[in-house]
Design a protein around this motif. Structure first.
Motif, PDB file in Angstrom:
ATOM      1  N   LEU A  16       2.976  26.147 -11.590  1.00 55.36           N
ATOM      2  CA  LEU A  16       3.876  25.433 -10.697  1.00 55.36           C
ATOM      3  C   LEU A  16       4.241  24.097 -11.325  1.00 55.36           C
ATOM      4  O   LEU A  16       3.390  23.412 -11.903  1.00 55.36           O
ATOM      5  N   ASN A  17       5.520  23.725 -11.246  1.00 54.55           N
ATOM      6  CA  ASN A  17       5.923  22.418 -11.751  1.00 54.55           C
ATOM      7  C   ASN A  17       6.042  21.414 -10.607  1.00 54.55           C
ATOM      8  O   ASN A  17       6.471  21.746  -9.503  1.00 54.55           O
ATOM      9  N   ARG A  18       5.624  20.181 -10.889  1.00 58.62           N
ATOM     10  CA  ARG A  18       5.744  19.073  -9.934  1.00 58.62           C
ATOM     11  C   ARG A  18       6.326  17.879 -10.677  1.00 58.62           C
ATOM     12  O   ARG A  18       5.814  17.494 -11.731  1.00 58.62           O
ATOM     13  N   ARG A  19       7.370  17.301 -10.120  1.00 58.37           N
ATOM     14  CA  ARG A  19       8.040  16.185 -10.771  1.00 58.37           C
ATOM     15  C   ARG A  19       7.226  14.908 -10.589  1.00 58.37           C
ATOM     16  O   ARG A  19       6.931  14.500  -9.475  1.00 58.37           O
ATOM     17  N   SER A  20       6.841  14.268 -11.706  1.00 58.77           N
ATOM     18  CA  SER A  20       6.052  13.043 -11.641  1.00 58.77           C
ATOM     19  C   SER A  20       6.926  11.798 -11.752  1.00 58.77           C
ATOM     20  O   SER A  20       6.609  10.758 -11.190  1.00 58.77           O
ATOM     21  N   ASN A  21       8.029  11.885 -12.508  1.00 60.32           N
ATOM     22  CA  ASN A  21       8.987  10.781 -12.607  1.00 60.32           C
ATOM     23  C   ASN A  21      10.310  11.356 -13.112  1.00 60.32           C
ATOM     24  O   ASN A  21      10.516  12.568 -13.072  1.00 60.32           O
ATOM     25  N   SER A  22      11.196  10.495 -13.564  1.00 59.87           N
ATOM     26  CA  SER A  22      12.519  10.959 -13.974  1.00 59.87           C
ATOM     27  C   SER A  22      12.519  11.652 -15.325  1.00 59.87           C
ATOM     28  O   SER A  22      13.537  12.191 -15.747  1.00 59.87           O
ATOM     29  N   VAL A  23      11.375  11.668 -16.023  1.00 55.96           N
ATOM     30  CA  VAL A  23      11.309  12.235 -17.370  1.00 55.96           C
ATOM     31  C   VAL A  23      10.396  13.442 -17.442  1.00 55.96           C
ATOM     32  O   VAL A  23      10.730  14.445 -18.066  1.00 55.96           O
ATOM     33  N   TRP A  24       9.229  13.369 -16.784  1.00 52.41           N
ATOM     34  CA  TRP A  24       8.198  14.393 -16.963  1.00 52.41           C
ATOM     35  C   TRP A  24       8.064  15.297 -15.746  1.00 52.41           C
ATOM     36  O   TRP A  24       8.232  14.875 -14.602  1.00 52.41           O
TER      37      TRP A  24
END
Length: 299
Positions: A73-81
């Motif tokens: 599962l992907n989770r967005r940590s900031n605008s890059v990663w």
């Protein structure tokens, strides 16, 4: 065949049956909701088999894929990663797995990942093949990230491939049976958004296009393959209901569908056969062998 030979034959037959049985578990679907929770679903009946607690709320479009033992599962940590988390089905535990540099997809950014499929490699490595949302200043992209299970860390991203400028990718999955990569999306017009299913290669070439026969105001979400079938998660806007539909990949017709109960909006879909741990297969075999031995002793 004397009694001793017969017992040995039965014992080896039991062992073979146990191992084969443990390796052929029923295929399932896994639906991720915006609440973060995941439902495990029988893809034939639509019944919810189990529910797993998530690691926090999810966006309305996320990536979820399955390699037979782990959900990714992907989770967005900031605008890059984008963080990648792995969920072990056998132990029902979450663990941080790695991260994806989405700035490498398109420096203009931001690149919000909206779908993900797992493609196994020939030497034990794998690929997370992702799609991203269309933005006003750049298209949706397909990006392949290489990794080596079960080792985590930053995943190596290969050059990204743009999809047609009017395509907004909303889900994706890789079919290991055929080697096809499919995307659930919407074709964006001046004032319309039309659901569409695309079969594409990893460098962005569209090989097949389907118009799924969904009702009006149905938004496609995740896409998954399970037990030979292609399924899409659908959010019906007028009723705010979630549904999973099985799609004929030749015509786009809806073969069957079932409603999903529970809170939240369906955000992603994954599917596949659950591969048991080696210890599980051994325990299954030993149990059958002990049963054979006990019946032999009673005689």
């Amino acid at each position: 065949m004397n009694s001793t030979q017969l017992w040995h034959f039965r014992a080896w037959l039991a062992l073979a049956i146990a191992v084969i049985f443990s390796q052929t578990c029923h295929a399932d679907l896994f639906a991720l909701f915006t609440t973060g929770d995941i439902a495990r679903i029988n893809s034939t009946t639509g019944a919810i088999i189990d529910k797993y607690s998530g690691i926090g709320t999810s966006s309305s479009n996320s990536g979820l894929t399955f390699d037979g033992q782990r959900l990714y599962l992907n989770r967005r940590s900031n605008s890059v990663w984008e963080e990648i988390w792995a969920f072990e089905i056998a132990t029902e535990t979450w663990m941080p797995y790695g991260s994806l540099d989405t700035l490498s997809i398109d420096p203009v950014g931001p690149n919000f990942l909206s779908g993900m499929g797992y493609a196994p490699g020939p030497f034990g490595e794998g690929s997370l093949v992702t799609v991203s949302r269309r933005q006003t200043d750049h298209p949706s992209y397909i990006t392949e990230f290489l990794f080596f299970p079960p080792f985590g860390g930053p995943l190596l991203g290969l050059p990204s491939a743009p999809l047609p400028s009017d395509i907004d990718a909303l889900g994706a999955d890789f079919d290991p049976a055929t080697g096809e990569f499919w995307i659930s999306a919407e074709r964006v017009g001046m004032s319309t958004r039309t659901p569409v299913l695309l079969c594409a290669d990893f460098i962005g070439n569209i090989e097949q296009e389907l118009l799924p026969s969904l009702v009006t105001a149905a938004m496609p979400r995740g896409l998954a393959f399970d037990d030979g079938g292609m399924f899409i998660g659908v959010r019906y806007l007028p009723t705010m209901m979630n549904e999973i539909s099985k799609i004929d990949r030749s015509t786009g017709a809806v073969l069957e569908s079932f409603l999903l109960t529970g809170d939240g909006i369906i955000a992603a879909l994954a599917g596949g056969v659950v591969i048991p741990e080696p210890a599980t297969a051994l325990l299954c075999a030993m149990t059958v062998l002990l049963g054979v031995n006990r019946r032999h002793a009673v005689r």
